[in-house]
Motif scaffolding. Structure first.
Motif, mmCIF file in Angstrom:
data_model
loop_
_atom_site.group_PDB
_atom_site.id
_atom_site.type_symbol
_atom_site.label_atom_id
_atom_site.label_comp_id
_atom_site.label_asym_id
_atom_site.label_seq_id
_atom_site.Cartn_x
_atom_site.Cartn_y
_atom_site.Cartn_z
ATOM 1 N N HIS A 134 -3.997 9.502 -15.190
ATOM 2 C CA HIS A 134 -3.966 8.036 -15.294
ATOM 3 C C HIS A 134 -4.021 7.337 -13.931
ATOM 4 N N ILE A 135 -4.225 8.089 -12.852
ATOM 5 C CA ILE A 135 -4.369 7.453 -11.536
ATOM 6 C C ILE A 135 -5.819 7.034 -11.355
ATOM 7 N N PRO A 136 -6.093 5.767 -11.012
ATOM 8 C CA PRO A 136 -7.475 5.310 -10.834
ATOM 9 C C PRO A 136 -8.201 6.107 -9.747
ATOM 10 N N GLU A 137 -9.485 6.321 -9.928
ATOM 11 C CA GLU A 137 -10.271 7.092 -8.965
ATOM 12 C C GLU A 137 -10.219 6.467 -7.572
ATOM 13 N N GLU A 138 -10.174 5.137 -7.493
ATOM 14 C CA GLU A 138 -10.173 4.471 -6.195
ATOM 15 C C GLU A 138 -8.898 4.757 -5.397
ATOM 16 N N LEU A 139 -7.827 5.175 -6.088
ATOM 17 C CA LEU A 139 -6.565 5.473 -5.412
ATOM 18 C C LEU A 139 -6.442 6.930 -4.977
ATOM 19 N N LYS A 140 -7.142 7.822 -5.639
ATOM 20 C CA LYS A 140 -6.949 9.246 -5.406
ATOM 21 C C LYS A 140 -7.209 9.693 -3.967
ATOM 22 N N PRO A 141 -8.267 9.191 -3.296
ATOM 23 C CA PRO A 141 -8.455 9.605 -1.897
ATOM 24 C C PRO A 141 -7.257 9.286 -1.017
ATOM 25 N N ALA A 142 -6.632 8.128 -1.248
ATOM 26 C CA ALA A 142 -5.465 7.738 -0.447
ATOM 27 C C ALA A 142 -4.275 8.644 -0.735
ATOM 28 N N LEU A 143 -4.117 9.053 -1.988
ATOM 29 C CA LEU A 143 -2.967 9.877 -2.359
ATOM 30 C C LEU A 143 -3.012 11.259 -1.723
ATOM 31 N N PHE A 144 -4.204 11.728 -1.385
ATOM 32 C CA PHE A 144 -4.326 13.039 -0.763
ATOM 33 C C PHE A 144 -4.197 12.976 0.753
ATOM 34 N N GLU A 145 -3.925 11.791 1.282
ATOM 35 C CA GLU A 145 -3.705 11.624 2.723
ATOM 36 C C GLU A 145 -2.217 11.469 2.988
ATOM 37 N N ARG A 146 -1.703 12.267 3.909
ATOM 38 C CA ARG A 146 -0.309 12.104 4.294
ATOM 39 C C ARG A 146 -0.179 11.036 5.384
ATOM 40 N N SER A 147 -1.194 10.924 6.215
ATOM 41 C CA SER A 147 -1.205 9.949 7.295
ATOM 42 C C SER A 147 -1.258 8.531 6.728
ATOM 43 N N MET A 148 -0.308 7.697 7.130
ATOM 44 C CA MET A 148 -0.315 6.315 6.679
ATOM 45 C C MET A 148 -1.577 5.601 7.153
ATOM 46 N N SER A 149 -2.029 5.942 8.350
ATOM 47 C CA SER A 149 -3.234 5.322 8.885
ATOM 48 C C SER A 149 -4.448 5.654 8.030
ATOM 49 N N LYS A 150 -4.591 6.913 7.639
ATOM 50 C CA LYS A 150 -5.735 7.317 6.824
ATOM 51 C C LYS A 150 -5.646 6.752 5.418
ATOM 52 N N ARG A 151 -4.424 6.650 4.885
ATOM 53 C CA ARG A 151 -4.257 6.046 3.556
ATOM 54 C C ARG A 151 -4.719 4.591 3.590
ATOM 55 N N GLY A 152 -4.319 3.882 4.639
ATOM 56 C CA GLY A 152 -4.716 2.482 4.770
ATOM 57 C C GLY A 152 -6.215 2.337 4.943
ATOM 58 N N GLN A 153 -6.808 3.214 5.758
ATOM 59 C CA GLN A 153 -8.257 3.167 5.975
ATOM 60 C C GLN A 153 -9.012 3.355 4.671
ATOM 61 N N SER A 154 -8.503 4.260 3.841
ATOM 62 C CA SER A 154 -9.157 4.537 2.560
ATOM 63 C C SER A 154 -9.206 3.285 1.694
ATOM 64 N N LEU A 155 -8.112 2.531 1.650
ATOM 65 C CA LEU A 155 -8.065 1.321 0.834
ATOM 66 C C LEU A 155 -8.840 0.166 1.465
ATOM 67 N N LEU A 156 -8.757 0.053 2.782
ATOM 68 C CA LEU A 156 -9.428 -1.056 3.458
ATOM 69 C C LEU A 156 -10.941 -0.880 3.526
ATOM 70 N N GLN A 157 -11.419 0.352 3.390
ATOM 71 C CA GLN A 157 -12.863 0.561 3.411
ATOM 72 C C GLN A 157 -13.542 -0.196 2.274
ATOM 73 N N ASN A 158 -12.827 -0.341 1.169
ATOM 74 C CA ASN A 158 -13.380 -1.106 0.051
ATOM 75 C C ASN A 158 -13.557 -2.575 0.432
ATOM 76 N N ALA A 159 -12.621 -3.105 1.247
ATOM 77 C CA ALA A 159 -12.746 -4.497 1.711
ATOM 78 C C ALA A 159 -13.921 -4.641 2.670
ATOM 79 N N VAL A 160 -14.143 -3.604 3.474
ATOM 80 C CA VAL A 160 -15.306 -3.609 4.376
ATOM 81 C C VAL A 160 -16.589 -3.587 3.551
ATOM 82 N N ASP A 161 -16.620 -2.749 2.527
ATOM 83 C CA ASP A 161 -17.809 -2.647 1.667
ATOM 84 C C ASP A 161 -18.095 -3.958 0.948
ATOM 85 N N GLU A 162 -17.013 -4.701 0.638
ATOM 86 C CA GLU A 162 -17.189 -6.009 -0.010
ATOM 87 C C GLU A 162 -17.492 -7.111 0.999
ATOM 88 N N LYS A 163 -17.572 -6.725 2.282
ATOM 89 C CA LYS A 163 -17.879 -7.656 3.383
ATOM 90 C C LYS A 163 -16.830 -8.757 3.537
#
Length: 227
Positions: A134-163
């Motif tokens: 039940h975890i959304p696909e968009e969240l899964k890459p972040a969940l596999f990152e222990r680094s807070m920086s990489k978790r944030g990058q994973s989520l913020l990349q979507n904002a970059v893609d949306e310009k």
């Protein structure tokens, strides 16, 4: 899966669940290899066949105790319209749970675990794959990152893609929000707050939104000047 792997997985779970029980009953600071071994019904030497150090046991047990947060963050982000909305909501959920369980979140995201801590996360989800249901696909890459920086990058990349922001602005937001959270969590762990946890969460979210608003406004201004 071989019988040996099944047996190893079963032993890992015995020790992880024993550690969870100690954390819930006595606190994370009271976890020792001997206590875990006694509770699981084995000797200390047996544990070292599966875990190289106590911090790894604490990490896996803390990951298991994160499940309520993992389940809830999916509910939070579904209310966001844009990637930045979802990023803010993800932080809101993260602050809510981490400030109530600072030692658990410190063990998962900050504590020194030696080399390649991401492999520990992969191993955890191999043992407990149901945690990802039940975890959304968009969240899964972040969940596999222990680094807070990489978790944030994973989520913020979507904002970059949306310009909504640029790559450089995403890096700025990521660094500032992570430093803000770490500072607040450290104050909570060290009992240095002059207000309650609800206020800590409120202030942290206010600052995160100010950071995002400032960087977003600056991005839009720069884009307007170029056009």
């Amino acid at each position: 899966m071989s019988n040996r792997k099944i047996q190893m997985g079963r032993m890992w779970k015995y020790f992880i669940e024993a550690t969870v029980e100690i954390i819930e009953e006595e606190g994370i600071e009271q976890v020792t290899i001997r206590k875990v071994a006694d509770r699981a019904g084995y000797n200390s030497a047996t544990i070292y066949n599966y875990f190289s150090e106590a911090s790894h046991l604490i990490f896996f047990a803390s990951m298991k105790l994160l499940k309520p947060y993992i389940d809830d963050v999916a509910n939070y982000i579904k209310h966001g319209d844009t990637a930045l909305d979802k990023y803010i909501l993800a932080w809101e959920c993260f602050c809510k749970y981490s400030f109530k369980q600072p030692s658990i979140f410190h063990a998962v995201f900050i504590m020194d675990l030696g080399d390649q801590p991401e492999k520990l996360i992969e191993r955890y989800y191999e043992l407990y794959p149901a945690d990802l249901i039940h975890i959304p696909e968009e969240l899964k890459p972040a969940l596999f990152e222990r680094s807070m920086s990489k978790r944030g990058q994973s989520l913020l990349q979507n904002a970059v893609d949306e310009k909504l922001i640029g790559e450089e602005q995403a890096d700025d937001i990521n660094e500032m929000t992570n430093l803000l959270w770490q500072g607040m969590l450290t104050n909570i762990l060290n009992n240095r707050l002059d207000y309650n946890l609800e206020k800590a969460e409120q202030k942290t979210m206010e600052y995160i939104q100010k950071i995002i608003r400032y960087v977003s406004d600056k991005t839009q201004y720069n884009n307007a000047m170029r056009s």
